[in-house]
Design an enzyme around this catalytic site. Structure first.
Site, PDB file in Angstrom:
ATOM      1  N   SER A 161       0.835  -1.193   0.000  1.00 62.72           N
ATOM      2  CA  SER A 161       0.000   0.000   0.000  1.00 62.72           C
ATOM      3  C   SER A 161       0.882   1.259   0.000  1.00 62.72           C
ATOM      4  O   SER A 161       1.682   1.457  -0.914  1.00 62.72           O
ATOM      5  CB  SER A 161      -0.955  -0.036   1.188  1.00 62.72           C
ATOM      6  N   ASP A 272     -10.252  -3.928  -5.041  1.00 64.59           N
ATOM      7  CA  ASP A 272      -9.600  -2.779  -4.414  1.00 64.59           C
ATOM      8  C   ASP A 272      -9.926  -1.532  -5.251  1.00 64.59           C
ATOM      9  O   ASP A 272      -9.659  -1.520  -6.455  1.00 64.59           O
ATOM     10  CB  ASP A 272      -8.090  -3.024  -4.371  1.00 64.59           C
ATOM     11  N   HIS A 302      -8.458  -3.998  -0.555  1.00 60.33           N
ATOM     12  CA  HIS A 302      -7.181  -3.361  -0.268  1.00 60.33           C
ATOM     13  C   HIS A 302      -6.648  -3.904   1.057  1.00 60.33           C
ATOM     14  O   HIS A 302      -7.370  -4.020   2.040  1.00 60.33           O
ATOM     15  CB  HIS A 302      -7.341  -1.839  -0.177  1.00 60.33           C
TER      16      HIS A 302
END
Length: 342
Positions: A161, A272, A302
């Site tokens: 991320s 996501d 995510h």
């Protein structure tokens, strides 16, 4: 900032904004302490070591236990940056610690998880500065596990991320530092490539995946808006290169990445909201001639590659093969021929 009916992003993130520009973090995610007692029956040993005492940055080193008894073969080195939208978590947060334990075990690598300064108290590029400083710190082999067991000629930068965003920008900086004569200021550390797991990027205009997943319960686009507002330099928008990789001179730096022979792995999940940004990043990397491997699963939110065992296992399988040294060429026919006797 958000419309009626949407989840309050500050409540969702469990943060409170303060009048001085800082935030109060209300999360109570458990922290895991390192364990370096070799007598314990654990697959991976861990130990913390300071990088910059003034900035309170440190690295957590993950060493597969079997390597303690095998000094003949050094292991690949993965430098890892945790996620959290630039504002949350640390290398000691339990699920990032556990993910790195599994990464070290599944790929038979030494993992160095870098703890960096968080926004908004330290807005970008502070995390990038800390990442590059960590790489220069690593080149001195500051810990005996690294000196004795790490293959410094086989290093990869990896992040999840926001950590993947940090790995990407740190790589661009390091590539720019390497001059046209090929002098590597990180010697003996030699970076071979990047591993970007569900990288956190964006832009001012919503991409189709953000539109279709506008009410995503994990990371809705209006929650991302707040993360960028808290982490980007004051006064810039989401077209800035820190957020949108097509901004600034990132393309020029990617050309240097190509010249250095680095490879890039980009992974993600189609559930996501950021997946179209991630595909766009992979497309940009490929446009610049950098070898890129992509893997996008049809399911998964995510953060699934950190928190979901199935997605994590798939990612680690990819990483294991991505970092494996190439097989030697088969012997030539000449070498197979019997030697003439005298």
């Amino acid at each position: 900032m958000f419309v009626s009916g949407q989840v309050d992003p500050f409540h969702h993130l469990k943060i409170l904004p303060n009048s001085d520009g800082t935030i109060t973090r209300l999360r109570a995610d458990p922290l895991t302490h390192p364990t370096f007692d070799a007598t314990l029956p654990i697959p991976v040993l861990t130990q913390d070591t300071t990088i910059n005492q003034s900035n309170k940055t440190f690295a957590r080193i993950f060493l597969p236990r079997p390597s303690l008894h095998n000094s003949s073969t050094n292991l690949p080195l993965i430098v890892y940056f945790h996620g959290g939208g630039f504002i949350l978590f640390s290398a000691a947060t339990h699920f990032f610690h556990d993910a790195c334990v599994n990464l070290a075990k599944d790929t038979n690598s030494i993992v160095v998880s870098v703890d960096y300064r968080l926004a908004p108290e330290h807005r970008l590029p502070a995390a990038y500065d800390d990442a590059v400083e960590a790489l220069h710190w690593l080149k001195s082999k500051p810990h005996h596990w690294l000196r004795n067991h790490a293959d410094y000629s086989n290093c990869y930068l990896m992040g999840s991320s926001a950590g993947a965003n940090i790995a990407y920008h740190a790589a661009l900086r390091v590539a720019a530092e390497t001059n046209s004569d090929g002098i590597n200021y990180l010697e003996p550390l030699k970076i071979r490539g990047l591993i970007l797991s569900q990288p956190f990027f964006g832009a001012t205009v919503r991409v189709p995946s953000e539109v279709s997943l506008a009410e995503d319960p994990v990371l809705a686009p209006h929650v991302c808006d707040v993360l960028w507002e808290l982490s980007l330099p004051v006064g810039v928008d989401r077209e800035h290169e820190y957020c949108n990789p097509r901004g600034g001179d990132g393309g020029v730096s990617l050309e240097r990445v190509r010249e250095l022979g680095w490879r890039v792995l980009v992974s993600g999940c189609h559930e996501d909201p950021l997946v179209d940004h991630q595909i766009g990043l992979a497309t940009l990397v490929a446009e610049k001639g950098v070898p890129v491997l992509t893997s996008f699963n049809p399911t998964g939110s995510h953060g699934a590659e950190v928190r979901d065992p199935l997605h994590q296992n798939r990612l680690h399988h990819l990483v294991k093969h991505f970092i494996a040294p190439p097989l030697p060429p088969p012997p030539s026919i000449h070498n197979l021929s019997p030697q003439n006797s005298a």
